[in-house]
Design an enzyme around this catalytic site. Structure first.
Site, PDB file in Angstrom:
ATOM      1  N   VAL A 284       0.876  -1.164   0.000  1.00  0.00           N
ATOM      2  CA  VAL A 284       0.000   0.000   0.000  1.00  0.00           C
ATOM      3  C   VAL A 284       0.921   1.224   0.000  1.00  0.00           C
ATOM      4  O   VAL A 284       1.926   1.240   0.694  1.00  0.00           O
ATOM      5  CB  VAL A 284      -0.872   0.040   1.274  1.00  0.00           C
ATOM      6  CG1 VAL A 284      -1.931   1.122   1.149  1.00  0.00           C
ATOM      7  CG2 VAL A 284      -1.515  -1.307   1.508  1.00  0.00           C
ATOM      8  N   VAL A 285       0.558   2.237  -0.785  1.00  0.00           N
ATOM      9  CA  VAL A 285       1.409   3.417  -0.850  1.00  0.00           C
ATOM     10  C   VAL A 285       0.708   4.613  -0.211  1.00  0.00           C
ATOM     11  O   VAL A 285      -0.468   4.866  -0.467  1.00  0.00           O
ATOM     12  CB  VAL A 285       1.781   3.759  -2.317  1.00  0.00           C
ATOM     13  CG1 VAL A 285       2.712   4.955  -2.359  1.00  0.00           C
ATOM     14  CG2 VAL A 285       2.410   2.563  -2.995  1.00  0.00           C
TER      15      VAL A 285
ATOM     16  N   ASP B  67      11.426  -4.183 -16.090  1.00  0.00           N
ATOM     17  CA  ASP B  67      10.002  -3.837 -16.163  1.00  0.00           C
ATOM     18  C   ASP B  67       9.838  -2.379 -16.585  1.00  0.00           C
ATOM     19  O   ASP B  67       9.080  -1.634 -15.974  1.00  0.00           O
ATOM     20  CB  ASP B  67       9.311  -4.090 -14.822  1.00  0.00           C
ATOM     21  CG  ASP B  67       7.790  -4.127 -14.999  1.00  0.00           C
ATOM     22  OD1 ASP B  67       7.327  -4.225 -16.154  1.00  0.00           O
ATOM     23  OD2 ASP B  67       7.071  -4.058 -13.987  1.00  0.00           O
TER      24      ASP B  67
END
Lengths: 307, 324
Positions: free
Chosen positions: A19-20, A128
């Protein structure tokens, strides 16, 4: 205690493993992003990507790579304190109200390449790269982020997994399942991002892994044993459809606004054979960055119109 | 649906675009009412007449009718007004000797006039202002018109020049491509021909290749010349001056951050490492793009990395990325 050094103010995003939050570092009053890793959900210990992120980010300090400010534990959760970056390149590309010029594209590409160059000279593969992972700081600087799939270039006999990089940005050798690839896979992603910046739509949008092979070669031509030695050793190679490579004129038509040097650079990064694909040094020293228009200074790059 | 139908039908004669696809609509800048071409011909051929729209008492003249460019009449009207006003108020920044404040004030005034005319505020007074300005500045207006015409011509010339050059370049490139193909064909045939008479294959091939190289064509030379011309394009230099910003720091591709002087040099001939040599020959390694020089580069960097670093000194400088 570390917890009193930072405040968590607002939740801004949630992924599968983290979670940010936006927060503030009290001692410097600096805005930060705090990535809280959900450790409790994993029986087998800490998630791999969190370890990767910490491992590689703490090694690097570069304007075009996101800064890892701190790491701490709180309530049995691992927290990464990162530089707070409010926008990413995908938002800019998708926001049709934002106009950007060739000079802006050049500037973003330049900063991306500098970031990749820094990773590669430290023997780190990002694995990525996509517009979504290229974050933009308020002062316009572009920074590579999300090192959850990164790894170092290990010893040569090690086997690397080919199941990396978001599908649309995956290099041909990965599509074939190569296990001893190099930094060239990151360069391919940068090439696709460059094309996307010019077109403002994804360049090679495959629907699934099989379709990705088809889309890639339809756009850029199927490589042969001549221009890519031993490509036929890949087991999937013999099953694919053969497409002729696009002529220069076809590319000119597709990328109407691109200069010849821009096309050279793009084709260099989108070279099928990883051996011949341009490396960051060759890209950065390309004519494209020297010709006019000059790259826009970061402070003057287009930004999201908030509110 | 109703609106759509109305859009394609002349409200005066009720002709439908569906039945007469050639129909054209015209508007008059007096009232911007839409009338089809044949109605305009019919009603206004004999001289000025009243607008046929119910309740519109404007007197219209045939020569003022024009085709509507924008769907929205409001936009059409504003564009017309702007055209008229800018024909009179045509100063540029150069006329103010680069004084941006004065220029901005002037632009603001012009916008006020446009706004007033567009919204029907103080029309008589504004028209008066426009006229007096025109009378006073006749000379300047003419000069500016001449200048903008010149600019346009320059621009067109430049575009024409660039287009021609591009075309020429394409043709030459195509020529070169064709010649290369022909040369290849010729070389192939020549080799076979000569081999049928002579014995030494290597020598024959080398000879033929040499002649092919000599044949490298005039088209190629022409292309090089053309590129040179394009580089010092006389028209480009004008725009270059505009595009160039005042630079504070000269551009460097690596932002001044590139280690050119490494602590070692990688030899081209390679190193003797049987282990790597073996991997290098493996098909799946070749196909993956495996590069032995990358491996050697990494090993050497790691070997020399710490040299010249004094840890006590490093510790004294405050670290930015401290991770606890």
């Amino acid at each position: 205690m570390m917890q009193t050094e930072y405040s968590k103010e607002k939740k801004v995003g949630e992924g599968t493993y983290a979670v940010v939050y936006v927060g503030t570092k009290y001692s410097t009053n600096r805005k930060v992003a705090i990535k809280e890793i959900k450790t409790s959900g994993f029986k087998d210990g800490l998630d791999m990507s969190a370890i990767r992120e910490v491992k590689y980010l703490q090694e690097m300090n570069h304007v075009n790579v996101i800064e890892l400010i701190d790491v701490f534990m709180a309530q049995n959760n691992l927290n990464l304190v990162l530089e707070f970056l409010p926008a990413d390149l995908e938002m800019i590309i998708k926001d049709s109200s934002i106009l950007f010029t060739n000079a802006d594209i050049k500037s973003w590409l330049l900063m991306t390449l500098r970031g990749v160059h820094h990773c590669h000279r430290n023997f780190i593969l990002h694995r990525d790269l996509k517009p979504n992972n290229l974050l933009l700081a308020p002062d316009g600087q572009l920074k590579l982020a999300d090192f959850g799939l990164a790894r170092n270039m290990g010893s040569p006999q090690e086997i690397l997994t080919s199941n990396v990089v978001t599908r649309w940005y995956r290099a041909p050798e990965l599509l074939f399942g190569a296990k001893h690839y190099t930094g060239a896979i990151d360069m391919w992603s940068v090439g696709v991002i460059f094309a996307e910046l010019m077109l403002r739509i994804p360049y090679l949008p495959g629907k699934d892994d099989i379709d990705q092979i088809d889309v890639t070669f339809r756009a850029l031509g199927t490589p042969t044993d001549r221009d890519w030695p031993e490509i036929s050793t890949f087991s999937t190679y013999n099953k694919i459809q053969f497409y002729p490579p696009p002529s220069r004129d076809e590319l000119r038509r597709r990328f109407a606004a691109a200069t010849e040097n821009a096309l050279d650079l793009m084709c260099g990064m989108l070279t099928m054979n990883p051996h011949k694909r341009w490396d960051p040094t060759k890209c950065l020293t390309s004519e494209f960055f020297v010709e006019l228009p000059e790259p826009t200074v970061p402070e003057e790059l287009p930004k999201l119109n908030n509110k | 649906m109703d609106d759509d139908e109305k859009k394609d039908m002349c409200p005066i004669c009720k002709t439908d675009r569906y039945l007469s696809p050639d129909m054209k609509f015209l508007v008059n800048p007096e009232c911007y009412h839409k009338i089809c071409e044949s109605c305009v011909d019919r009603i206004f051929s004999l001289g000025p007449a009243q607008c046929p729209y119910k309740g519109c008492d404007k007197i219209l003249r045939k020569n003022k009718f024009k085709t509507q460019v924008f769907d929205d009449v409001g936009v059409e009207k504003e564009v017309d007004i702007r055209k008229r006003v800018f024909n009179v108020f045509n100063k540029t920044l150069d006329d103010f000797d680069g004084d941006t404040d004065a220029y901005n004030k002037y632009l603001e005034d012009v916008e006020d006039i446009v706004y007033n005319l567009d919204h029907g505020i103080d029309v008589a007074k504004t028209e008066e202002k426009l006229r007096t300005y025109e009378d006073i500045n006749k000379q300047l207006i003419m000069a500016n018109m001449e200048r903008s015409k010149q600019d346009l011509e320059n621009f067109e010339q430049r575009q024409k020049f660039e287009k021609e050059m591009k075309l020429k370049k394409r043709i030459l490139e195509k020529q070169i491509q064709e010649e290369d193909m022909a040369n290849k064909e010729w070389a192939k045939r020549e080799i076979v021909n000569q081999l049928s008479t002579s014995g030494d294959a290597d020598e024959v091939i080398a000879n033929v290749k040499k002649t092919v190289k000599l044949k490298k064509s005039s088209a190629r030379r022409k292309l090089e010349e053309l590129n040179k011309v394009l580089k010092n394009n006389p028209f480009m230099t004008v725009s270059n001056g505009l595009m160039k910003k005042k630079e504070t720091v000269p551009f460097t591709p690596f932002n001044g951050d590139r280690d050119i002087h490494k602590r070692y040099t990688l030899t081209d001939s390679g190193y003797f490492d049987p282990f790597i040599k073996e991997l290098e020959a493996k098909k799946e390694y070749i196909a993956s793009g495996f590069r032995a020089d990358y491996v050697y580069d990494r090993m050497l960097t790691e070997a020399f990395m710490g040299l010249g670093c004094v840890i006590t000194e490093e510790l004294q400088t405050p670290q930015l990325n401290s991770v606890n």
